[in-house]
Design a protein around this motif. Structure first.
Motif, mmCIF file in Angstrom:
data_model
loop_
_atom_site.group_PDB
_atom_site.id
_atom_site.type_symbol
_atom_site.label_atom_id
_atom_site.label_comp_id
_atom_site.label_asym_id
_atom_site.label_seq_id
_atom_site.Cartn_x
_atom_site.Cartn_y
_atom_site.Cartn_z
ATOM 1 N N ARG A 21 0.821 -1.216 0.000
ATOM 2 C CA ARG A 21 0.000 0.000 0.000
ATOM 3 C C ARG A 21 0.854 1.265 0.000
ATOM 4 N N TYR A 22 2.019 1.235 0.646
ATOM 5 C CA TYR A 22 2.857 2.442 0.625
ATOM 6 C C TYR A 22 3.813 2.436 -0.554
ATOM 7 N N SER A 23 4.364 1.276 -0.886
ATOM 8 C CA SER A 23 5.434 1.245 -1.885
ATOM 9 C C SER A 23 4.917 1.466 -3.298
ATOM 10 N N ILE A 24 3.771 0.878 -3.637
ATOM 11 C CA ILE A 24 3.327 0.956 -5.024
ATOM 12 C C ILE A 24 2.907 2.369 -5.397
ATOM 13 N N THR A 25 2.302 3.109 -4.467
ATOM 14 C CA THR A 25 1.912 4.480 -4.787
ATOM 15 C C THR A 25 3.140 5.370 -4.963
ATOM 16 N N ASN A 26 4.128 5.164 -4.114
ATOM 17 C CA ASN A 26 5.330 5.992 -4.224
ATOM 18 C C ASN A 26 6.153 5.643 -5.452
ATOM 19 N N ILE A 27 6.216 4.375 -5.776
ATOM 20 C CA ILE A 27 6.942 3.970 -6.976
ATOM 21 C C ILE A 27 6.207 4.449 -8.224
ATOM 22 N N MET A 28 4.887 4.381 -8.203
ATOM 23 C CA MET A 28 4.102 4.911 -9.317
ATOM 24 C C MET A 28 4.344 6.413 -9.483
#
Length: 459
Positions: free
Chosen positions: A141-148
């Motif tokens: 939930r935190y990593s995918i939004t930031n990587i996106m």
């Protein structure tokens, strides 16, 4: 000699695997690698990033069986609930891929003498310090939004789920993300806090206890770095005079016992008006005492073991202290004599301020019943907490419940006549000692970006 740590199956109490921990030099080198990856990744178009994110959704579903094994074996999650977590993570990836392109699009605004462009630029390496209770979801939930958004992510996962930590990095790479865009670091918690000071770490997100979270926030503030904190709660679910008791009991049992009771946004304090207390208590006790505690792999198991022995023992200390101060145990509240880190489904009543069951977070399958005179007192007691993550209201008057939820309930999230966990299209987060910042719902996408104004004046 390199330090090691072990993962232990909480049902069998057997060692699963031994991991070598990185030292400070190796961890700092990983941050440097994440920064180097960022310099290239930030230049990749949002549309191309979205393709990679959708690839990860597919990889997560393709790896479901192994992910379920890891959840069940490392932290005792009921397998059926693990399936829900896997699917939720895949949907989060899909939602992020669809919405982020719009959320990150430039905006144009008129200004005196010209116009301005507002753009959303990635800032660099985001450090995530994550817990064990939703071992896939918390990281995704935190990593995918930031990587996106164009950032890169480095995660310190909980040591009792290092198998999942390793698997998440493997899945990112399997989905085609460039090396070092996402990394899981096998490090001690104290070293993770030290990494906040690394000059290439631009932000930190933490999920866990408010005690540790405040130390993380202090370190981040010392170095003028933004942080997002989700620090748990002792969520109150209030049953008003006109509530449907059957609906309330079913939702409250689910809300307290889901994920073996180890959920930050679980229903924990149940505040019931005098008019409904006896009826609610009778039905609530009946449902909970019929729950089956056992092997989390079995389809008919309702409650698995707690994730670690120390967590089980800490919970029992809180229960015992509450009883010593006047709470009454009406179900469970004793450590069973059996293999596995089990704590039975338990209920306390006569819970008052000054008791851990009232003031603190009981992170396990223990419910606290609180009887109040009327609806007004129910709302007052619900807000009588240093926390403010979630909560619930049960009432036949939906308009009044909605008014209370919006205007009175001092939390980040409220359920009306039901219970639900995280939703990909809704913001997730709290207030007061439950932390600050939001994830999900498009809001998490812009938590760690530079919202830049570029002003263009007419020549």
């Amino acid at each position: 000699m390199t330090n090691t740590t072990q993962t232990i199956n909480p049902y069998t109490e057997q060692v699963i695997q031994t991991y070598q921990l990185l030292n400070a030099k190796q961890a700092n080198a990983a941050i440097d690698n994440a920064h180097k990856a960022f310099l290239s990744w930030k230049k990749v178009s949002k549309e191309k990033r979205a393709e990679q994110v959708l690839n990860l959704a597919k990889v997560i579903r393709d790896n479901k069986s192994e992910l379920l094994d890891l959840m069940t074996n490392e932290m005792g999650k009921i397998r059926a609930q693990g399936e829900q977590e896997v699917e939720l993570c895949a949907v989060i990836c899909e939602y992020t891929a669809q919405e982020a392109v719009k959320e990150l699009a430039n905006q144009t605004r008129e200004i005196e003498g010209g116009k301005a462009i507002i753009c959303f630029q990635p800032i660099g390496v985001i450090l995530g310090i994550q817990p064990w209770n939703f071992p896939l979801y918390q990281v995704i939930r935190y990593s995918i939004t930031n990587i996106m958004a164009g950032n890169t992510a480095v995660t310190k996962h909980a040591s009792n789920v290092f198998g999942m930590a390793s698997k998440i990095q493997e899945m990112y790479e399997q989905a085609g993300f460039p090396k070092h865009v996402y990394q899981s670091l096998m490090i001690e918690g104290s070293l993770a806090t030290e990494l906040i000071a690394h000059d290439k770490v631009r932000g930190v997100t933490f999920t866990g206890s408010d005690k540790v979270g405040k130390k993380v926030a202090e370190m981040a503030g010392k170095h003028a770095k933004k942080s997002v904190l989700e620090l748990g709660s002792n969520d109150a679910f209030i049953v008003l005079d006109d509530a449907n008791i059957k609906t309330a009991v079913e939702a409250c049992v689910k809300g307290r016992m889901i994920n073996n009771g180890e959920t930050c946004v679980a229903a924990k304090r149940f505040i019931i008006t005098e008019a409904n207390y006896d009826e609610f208590k009778q039905a609530f006790v009946k449902q909970i005492e019929n729950m089956k505690m056992g092997n989390p792999n079995d389809k008919d198991t309702d409650l698995g073991p707690m994730a670690r022995k120390d967590l089980r023992d800490e919970l029992h200390e809180q229960v015992t202290e509450s009883i010593d101060k006047g709470a009454v145990a009406i179900l469970g509240c004793q450590i069973p004599d059996q293999k596995g880190y089990f704590y039975p489904p338990s209920i306390l009543e006569n819970v008052q301020p000054g008791m851990p069951a009232y003031d603190d977070e009981l992170f396990g399958p223990v419910a606290a019943l609180i009887k109040v005179k009327n609806n007004e007192e129910a709302m007052k007691v619900a807000n009588d907490s240093r926390y403010g993550l979630g909560g619930g209201i049960f009432s036949a008057d939906e308009d009044n419940a909605l008014k209370l939820a919006i205007e009175e309930f001092d939390t980040g999230m409220v359920n009306i006549n039901g219970y639900g966990l995280a939703q990909p299209n809704l913001p997730f987060g709290g207030v007061k000692s439950s932390g600050y910042g939001r994830e999900h719902g498009g809001f998490g996408i812009t938590e760690f970006v530079n919202i830049k104004s570029v002003m263009i004046n007419q020549a």
